[in-house]
Design an enzyme around this catalytic site. Structure first.
Site, PDB file in Angstrom:
ATOM      1  N   SER A   1       0.832  -1.195   0.000  1.00 29.00           N
ATOM      2  CA  SER A   1       0.000   0.000   0.000  1.00 29.00           C
ATOM      3  C   SER A   1       0.872   1.252   0.000  1.00 29.00           C
ATOM      4  O   SER A   1       2.056   1.204   0.372  1.00 29.00           O
ATOM      5  CB  SER A   1      -0.906   0.006   1.237  1.00 29.00           C
ATOM      6  OG  SER A   1      -1.550   1.253   1.413  1.00 29.00           O
TER       7      SER A   1
ATOM      8  N   TYR B   1      -2.179  -0.919  10.358  1.00 30.10           N
ATOM      9  CA  TYR B   1      -2.255  -1.138   8.917  1.00 30.10           C
ATOM     10  C   TYR B   1      -0.981  -0.682   8.218  1.00 30.10           C
ATOM     11  O   TYR B   1      -0.405  -1.424   7.411  1.00 30.10           O
ATOM     12  CB  TYR B   1      -3.462  -0.387   8.355  1.00 30.10           C
ATOM     13  CG  TYR B   1      -3.652  -0.550   6.866  1.00 30.10           C
ATOM     14  CD1 TYR B   1      -4.173  -1.732   6.344  1.00 30.10           C
ATOM     15  CD2 TYR B   1      -3.319   0.471   5.980  1.00 30.10           C
ATOM     16  CE1 TYR B   1      -4.347  -1.895   4.978  1.00 30.10           C
ATOM     17  CE2 TYR B   1      -3.488   0.324   4.619  1.00 30.10           C
ATOM     18  CZ  TYR B   1      -4.000  -0.857   4.117  1.00 30.10           C
ATOM     19  OH  TYR B   1      -4.165  -1.015   2.770  1.00 30.10           O
TER      20      TYR B   1
END
Length: 341
Positions: A230, A243
């Site tokens: 990401s 995350y």
């Protein structure tokens, strides 16, 4: 479509298309000259024709209508599905791909594009209803797809899914570790269970699934592993410590795997999307006190705005294909420009 016909069309179509656009451009140039000179150029002979204002206007209108008609036809032709079948449809020919978390979002779009490019696709997900629906949709379009219900944090379920894939499709030579979740909350707010769950799905699952697939990939002569990371691996979002750190781990895990398995002709790369308009993103927005304001803020953080699942799925196609044969250990950034700010 047979390869001989496809090859013929690939060579013919660009020349015809070039001539077609040349005609449109020529008409456009003529219209511009007519507007400046007050005369009408004959598009066949190239000679100027004088006349009354009414005659000039009439001929100019005819030329403009002809140009607009060509442009409309060009738009229709460009949308005709056969061109996708001519120019693409073979990039993943003879590939057998496993995609985790493929019931919806980026995973589902990737499965669709992989199958459209000629791969046999195994769709792994815990969402049976959505997974089977995605599989049926691909099959209805002529693709080869298999659904495997699988929790990628459970070793026994992974082994069962691998056995199903090898039995029905063969040894996989593409693995897209796409499955992931996003735990939201500051460091002091997140429970230990949520932290562990974040890492179990985003990081440990890559270890578990890859460990099961790599021996088969080695037997198949090599392949490509894509690990979903990401933009968050590079940006310190304060509300996503679990995350962001998990995605940074994916980037470095991919590098380690790339170095180790290069000798087996197995490439390993990470894929780093920006903010993508998926159901997961919409679910995140729905939990915010002012979803519209948050969406606007996030959109403005990305020079190209918020992306769509196909933006990432096409990148995955490239990484899965032989086009990226000299690429390994690399984080592929498809993040709408956020890291350039």
């Amino acid at each position: 479509m047979k390869s001989g016909l496809k090859c013929f069309l690939r060579n013919l179509v660009p020349r015809v298309w070039s001539d077609f656009l040349g005609s449109v451009n020529r008409l456009q140039v003529i219209l511009q000259r007519n507007a400046r000179s007050g005369s009408v150029m004959n598009p066949i002979s190239g000679r100027s024709q004088s006349g009354s204002n009414g005659t000039i206007k009439c001929r100019t209108d005819l030329l403009r209508e002809r140009r607009d008609s060509l442009l409309v036809k060009a738009s229709m032709v460009a949308r005709f599905p056969i061109w996708e079948r001519i120019y693409m449809a073979d990039r993943l020919k003879d590939k057998i791909a496993v995609i985790t978390g493929a019931a919806r979002g980026i995973g589902a779009k990737s499965a669709e594009l992989f199958a459209g490019e000629g791969a046999a696709v195994a769709i792994w997900d815990i969402n049976t209803e959505r997974g089977e629906a995605t599989t049926q949709q691909i099959q209805a379009s002529g693709g080869n797809a298999l659904f495997c219900e699988c929790d990628i944090t459970d070793t026994a379920q992974i082994e069962n899914a691998v056995a199903q894939v090898t039995s029905e499709l063969g040894n996989p030579n593409v693995l897209f570790n796409n499955a992931g979740i996003a735990v939201v909350g500051e460091l002091e707010e997140i429970s230990e269970a949520d932290w562990d769950r974040q890492y179990a799905v985003n990081v440990k699952s890559i270890y578990l699934v890859s460990r099961a697939i790599i021996p088969l990939m080695r037997e198949a002569g090599g392949g490509s592993i894509i690990n979903m990371a990401s933009e968050s691996a590079y940006v310190g979002f304060p509300m996503h410590p679990a995350y962001t750190s998990s995605k940074a781990a994916v980037v470095h895990l991919s590098r380690s795997m790339a170095v180790r398995y290069a000798e087996d002709n197995i490439r390993v790369n990470s894929l780093c999307p920006g903010t993508i308009n998926t159901e997961l993103y919409q679910e995140f927005l729905s939990k915010q006190p002012d979803p519209e304001a948050i969406n606007k803020e996030i959109k403005e953080m990305h020079p190209l705005g918020i992306g769509e699942p196909e933006d990432i799925a096409w990148a995955a196609v490239y990484l899965a294909s032989d086009e990226s044969r000299y690429m390994t250990g690399a984080p592929m950034l498809v993040e709408g420009g956020i890291l350039s700010l």
